[in-house]
Design a protein around this motif. Structure first.
Motif, PDB file in Angstrom:
ATOM      1  N   TYR A   1       0.837  -1.202   0.000  1.00  0.00           N
ATOM      2  CA  TYR A   1       0.000   0.000   0.000  1.00  0.00           C
ATOM      3  C   TYR A   1       0.872   1.252   0.000  1.00  0.00           C
ATOM      4  CZ  TYR A   1      -3.913  -3.043   1.176  1.00  0.00           C
ATOM      5  OH  TYR A   1      -4.876  -4.014   1.151  1.00  0.00           O
TER       6      TYR A   1
ATOM      7  N   ASP B   1       2.248   4.963  -0.142  1.00  0.00           N
ATOM      8  CA  ASP B   1       1.648   6.223   0.307  1.00  0.00           C
ATOM      9  C   ASP B   1       1.917   7.294  -0.746  1.00  0.00           C
ATOM     10  OD1 ASP B   1       0.809   8.499   1.498  1.00  0.00           O
ATOM     11  OD2 ASP B   1       2.031   8.291   3.310  1.00  0.00           O
TER      12      ASP B   1
ATOM     13  N   ALA C   1      -7.741   5.523  -1.686  1.00  0.00           N
ATOM     14  CA  ALA C   1      -7.490   5.743  -0.257  1.00  0.00           C
ATOM     15  C   ALA C   1      -7.540   4.439   0.542  1.00  0.00           C
ATOM     16  CB  ALA C   1      -8.538   6.700   0.294  1.00  0.00           C
ATOM     17  N   VAL C   2      -6.831   4.439   1.658  1.00  0.00           N
ATOM     18  CA  VAL C   2      -6.957   3.357   2.646  1.00  0.00           C
ATOM     19  C   VAL C   2      -7.592   3.957   3.906  1.00  0.00           C
ATOM     20  CG1 VAL C   2      -5.000   2.076   1.744  1.00  0.00           C
ATOM     21  CG2 VAL C   2      -4.622   3.750   3.547  1.00  0.00           C
ATOM     22  N   ASN C   3      -8.132   3.108   4.727  1.00  0.00           N
ATOM     23  CA  ASN C   3      -8.814   3.598   5.935  1.00  0.00           C
ATOM     24  C   ASN C   3      -7.846   3.879   7.074  1.00  0.00           C
ATOM     25  OD1 ASN C   3      -8.534   0.630   5.895  1.00  0.00           O
ATOM     26  ND2 ASN C   3      -9.201   0.850   8.002  1.00  0.00           N
TER      27      ASN C   3
ATOM     28  N   ARG D   1      -4.735   5.372   7.021  1.00  0.00           N
ATOM     29  CA  ARG D   1      -3.796   6.484   6.949  1.00  0.00           C
ATOM     30  C   ARG D   1      -4.517   7.732   7.430  1.00  0.00           C
ATOM     31  NH1 ARG D   1      -1.353   4.925   1.707  1.00  0.00           N
ATOM     32  NH2 ARG D   1       0.365   3.764   2.630  1.00  0.00           N
ATOM     33  N   ARG D   2      -3.814   8.578   8.113  1.00  0.00           N
ATOM     34  CA  ARG D   2      -4.522   9.710   8.707  1.00  0.00           C
ATOM     35  C   ARG D   2      -4.992  10.702   7.665  1.00  0.00           C
ATOM     36  NH1 ARG D   2      -1.623  11.634  14.057  1.00  0.00           N
ATOM     37  NH2 ARG D   2      -3.496  12.871  14.048  1.00  0.00           N
ATOM     38  N   HIS D   3      -4.261  10.805   6.570  1.00  0.00           N
ATOM     39  CA  HIS D   3      -4.634  11.768   5.536  1.00  0.00           C
ATOM     40  C   HIS D   3      -4.290  11.128   4.207  1.00  0.00           C
ATOM     41  CE1 HIS D   3      -5.569  15.806   4.132  1.00  0.00           C
ATOM     42  NE2 HIS D   3      -4.514  15.746   3.351  1.00  0.00           N
ATOM     43  N   ASN D   4      -5.289  10.916   3.387  1.00  0.00           N
ATOM     44  CA  ASN D   4      -5.085  10.180   2.136  1.00  0.00           C
ATOM     45  C   ASN D   4      -5.026  11.120   0.954  1.00  0.00           C
ATOM     46  OD1 ASN D   4      -5.468   6.990   2.349  1.00  0.00           O
ATOM     47  ND2 ASN D   4      -6.701   7.968   3.945  1.00  0.00           N
TER      48      ASN D   4
ATOM     49  N   LYS E   1      -4.959   9.233  -5.541  1.00  0.00           N
ATOM     50  CA  LYS E   1      -4.088   8.751  -6.608  1.00  0.00           C
ATOM     51  C   LYS E   1      -4.559   9.393  -7.899  1.00  0.00           C
ATOM     52  CE  LYS E   1      -2.803   4.398  -4.552  1.00  0.00           C
ATOM     53  NZ  LYS E   1      -2.472   2.981  -4.714  1.00  0.00           N
TER      54      LYS E   1
ATOM     55  N   HIS F   1     -12.371   2.698   2.854  1.00  0.00           N
ATOM     56  CA  HIS F   1     -11.262   2.138   2.061  1.00  0.00           C
ATOM     57  C   HIS F   1     -11.700   2.074   0.607  1.00  0.00           C
ATOM     58  CE1 HIS F   1      -8.030  -0.514   0.793  1.00  0.00           C
ATOM     59  NE2 HIS F   1      -7.484  -0.425   1.995  1.00  0.00           N
ATOM     60  N   SER F   2     -10.813   2.479  -0.281  1.00  0.00           N
ATOM     61  CA  SER F   2     -11.141   2.416  -1.709  1.00  0.00           C
ATOM     62  C   SER F   2     -11.343   0.963  -2.137  1.00  0.00           C
ATOM     63  CB  SER F   2     -10.001   3.033  -2.519  1.00  0.00           C
ATOM     64  OG  SER F   2      -8.813   2.305  -2.261  1.00  0.00           O
TER      65      SER F   2
END
Ligand code: GAL
Length: 689
Positions: free
Chosen positions: A278, A280, A315-317, A319-322, A325, A361-362
């Motif tokens: 994943y 960043d 986005a992932v769930n 990470r504090r700030h996504n 992409k 989550h994407s």
């Protein structure tokens, strides 16, 4: 590892795999039919099913409900989607922890980690083990002959750590096996220090919260034990599966440079090495970090094709700030993995969850449905992967090995060392990055591996080194190899005890020099160094006081007590050359260092020496400039089989010159001469046959 059951058992008749985790238990049945149709339309040919379905399959202890899973597998099979069927043992249902709280993990402070999340089991718990295996046996019996079953996915992302009393007993058993008797253990743990001597096995505990620093060898052994305990559980499930379905490969999902588990010991237990990755988007170095991770995973499998089992379309769930992409990023990341040996690209997950901790989550199919840019990209990419049949099963040949060892990583990063700023992964990346910039293919290797096939071996940090590894590295250089060793290496033995005498004691002869003090650098000013030709460069974090013993000082320190003493050594030893670096050079001198080592080894990048304009590609456009030997900034070059992949990770278009005529497999267009790679563009160039 069984070569008989590699990725080819999956790719045969399917080509590159494309798909994701599918959690149908979160959706009503009418959605399943739509999913199957949409998967088919998106070119999905592999779905990971059932990872978190334990409570659905076994709603109360001993009860089985497989009916829903039968229908899911049938539907997927009818849609042409093969199934990577998970043993759902990563997340036991609440009834397990409720009835048998002793199966729950306990942290260092003695706090129980409760259900209501996932991963809540003690790897050493016999109750957990028994119930997990009973379920796995029934699952395997049920689906052994199902035509959708293509791969077994054991558990999920193994990494649980438990400090409970059950784990304590298992730890004692493990130690008994390792040391034979208490005298051996006391010796290995150095328990004469701080009155820690053990007189009875029952006194021994996992490292638990203590008033002050805990015995570092106790902690090191507990990390070894934890990795082994998880592996023992994995093996138990795998053996049940293999007994019932000897024709179906078994895997589990790794997490790249994941510290708690020694993947060198694990990888050989699986038929296919698979990874979750994943990157960043906020990390400017993530393309090179991705490359390093992919190279690690390929190397863990001995160079054989591997499977990217999870990645994210957006986005992932967690990470504090996504950062989003951008368009084309999904494709670029996927093709990078393929270029570095992946024969399958999968995502977490197929359909975005409506509820639960991962609702943001994407997914391949977002909440907004198929009529979205995100899903359109997924579909387009699924179709495009079909064009890459030529690389399926092909190797990524590398002449450089980068050494990485989990116990050394664990030992290096124990508290109580001279500086906590010298870390294993930073060192690894610091040496990998200039190789990546040069398009030099790299394998990762264990320090005791047979390295004779490599022209160059780079050991960014080997804090802990076995006698066998030191002898093998010495022999490797004597036999003509080029070795580069980074700072604070050769310091400790496998128990984590300091090797006394001038350091790095076991590598002193091969390096032609030795040191007497590790001297972390001031944080408020750079470490000034000077190449032998008088040019200065800067470094940071770390210095050592060395003297030459046959080596030449390629660079020296400039200031203070170390003025004039060696910072970089180069030593001819037998038929080869060994380098030692006693500091952490800034990126430009680090690149120069790598360049010089590669010259000694006779290694160039996959395109020759592009910065020197000799062959391959030349940079232009607004892509910036490349240093000697480097690819244009942002460009990655890697060859898989006969196919040359060029990827532009940069934000600007880059002109490259392709010396030999080729066909871009992704467009079927002929390519030769000058070519502009737009941001996020990829070409896969195959020479004429
Ligand atoms: C992985 C995990 C998946 C999912 C994903 C979210 O760690 O295996 O189940 O949670 O992360 O990014």
């Amino acid at each position: 590892m069984s070569p008989r059951l590699g990725m080819h058992t999956l790719t045969a008749g399917r080509g590159l795999l494309f798909g994701g985790d599918y959690n149908p238990e979160q959706w009503p049945e009418e959605v399943w039919e739509r999913d199957a149709a949409l998967m088919r339309a998106a070119g999905v040919n592999l779905a990971t099913v059932g990872v978190f379905s334990w409570a659905r399959i076994e709603p109360e202890p001993g009860v089985r409900d497989f009916g829903w899973l039968d229908r899911v597998l049938d539907l997927l099979h009818d849609a042409g989607v093969a199934v990577d069927l998970a043993t759902p043992t990563a997340s036991p249902p609440p009834w397990m922890g409720h009835r048998w709280p002793q199966t729950l993990p306990v942290d260092e402070s003695g706090h129980t980690l409760w259900y209501g999340s996932r991963n809540q089991f003690c790897p050493s718990s016999p109750i957990y083990r028994r119930r997990a295996l009973a379920l796995v046996a029934d699952l395997a019996d049920r689906y052994a002959d199902h035509p959708a079953l293509a791969l077994w996915h054991v558990g999920n992302e193994y990494g649980q750590v438990c400090h409970c009393d059950v784990a304590a007993q298992a730890f004692r058993d493990w130690l008994h096996e390792r040391y034979g008797d208490l005298a051996g253990l006391n010796e290995a743990w150095g328990t004469t220090f701080w009155s820690q001597r053990y007189g009875d096995w029952a006194e021994i505990l996992p490292p638990r919260r203590a008033p002050y620093l805990v015995n570092p060898t106790q902690r090191l052994d507990f990390q070894r034990f934890t990795s082994d305990a998880l592996r023992a559980h994995f093996r138990a499930e795998r053996d049940l599966l293999r007994a019932r379905t000897p024709h179906v490969p078994v895997t589990t999902n790794f997490m790249g440079l994941f510290k708690p588990v020694d993947y060198w010991l694990w990888a050989g237990e699986e038929d296919i090495v698979a990874n979750d990755w994943y990157p960043d988007p906020a990390d400017p170095d993530f393309p090179a970090r991705a490359a390093l991770t992919h190279d690690l995973i390929r190397s863990l499998g001995g160079g054989r094709p591997w499977l990217l089992l999870e990645s994210a379309t957006g986005a992932v769930n967690w990470r504090r700030h996504n950062l989003p992409k951008p368009a084309g990023q999904l494709r670029l990341e996927s093709l990078q993995a393929v270029a570095r040996g992946a024969d399958g690209i999968c995502y977490f997950q197929w359909r975005a969850s409506r509820f639960g901790a991962e609702r943001f989550h994407s997914a391949m199919l977002p909440h907004a449905g198929p009529d979205t840019r995100a899903h359109a990209e997924v579909r387009a990419h699924g179709a495009e992967l079909r064009r890459l049949a030529a690389v399926v099963g092909e190797p990524v040949p590398a002449r450089v090995a980068l050494l990485h060892d989990w116990p050394s990583w664990w030992a290096l990063e124990e508290p109580g060392r001279p500086s906590d700023r010298l870390n294993a992964v930073d060192q690894l990346f610091g040496y990998y990055h200039p190789l990546w910039r040069r398009g030099v293919a790299v394998d990762l290797a264990h320090p005791e591996a047979d390295l004779t096939g490599y022209a160059c071996v780079v050991a960014p940090n080997l804090y802990l080194i076995s006698d066998a590894a030191a002898q093998a590295l010495t022999g490797y250089v004597a036999g003509g190899g080029t070795l580069l060793v980074g700072p604070f290496s050769g310091v400790a033995d496998p128990n984590g005890h300091i090797r006394t005498g001038r350091f790095p004691a076991p590598l002193r002869a091969v390096l032609g020099g030795s040191g007497e003090a590790w001297l972390p650098a001031a944080t408020d000013r750079p470490v000034r160094c000077r190449w032998a030709d008088g040019r200065e460069f800067t470094a940071s974090v770390w210095t050592e006081s060395l003297r030459v013993e046959g080596a030449e000082a390629v660079a020296t320190f400039v200031d203070g007590d170390l003025a004039g003493s060696p910072a970089v050594l180069r030593h001819r030893h037998g038929g080869g050359v060994a380098w030692y670096v006693a500091t952490i050079a800034d990126p430009a001198p680090q690149a120069e260092l790598i360049e010089r080592v590669l010259v000694d080894a006779g290694v160039t990048g996959v395109l020759g020496h592009p910065g020197a304009g000799e062959s391959g590609v030349g940079s232009g456009g607004s892509g910036g400039t490349a240093g000697p030997g480097e690819m244009p900034p942002g460009v990655e070059a890697v060859r898989r089989g006969s196919v040359l992949f060029l990827l532009n990770h940069g934000a600007d278009p880059v002109d490259v010159t392709v010396s030999d005529p080729a066909t871009d497999l992704l467009t079927s267009e002929p390519v030769s001469g000058r070519l502009t790679l737009a941001p996020r563009a990829v070409v896969a160039l195959r020479p004429p046959r």
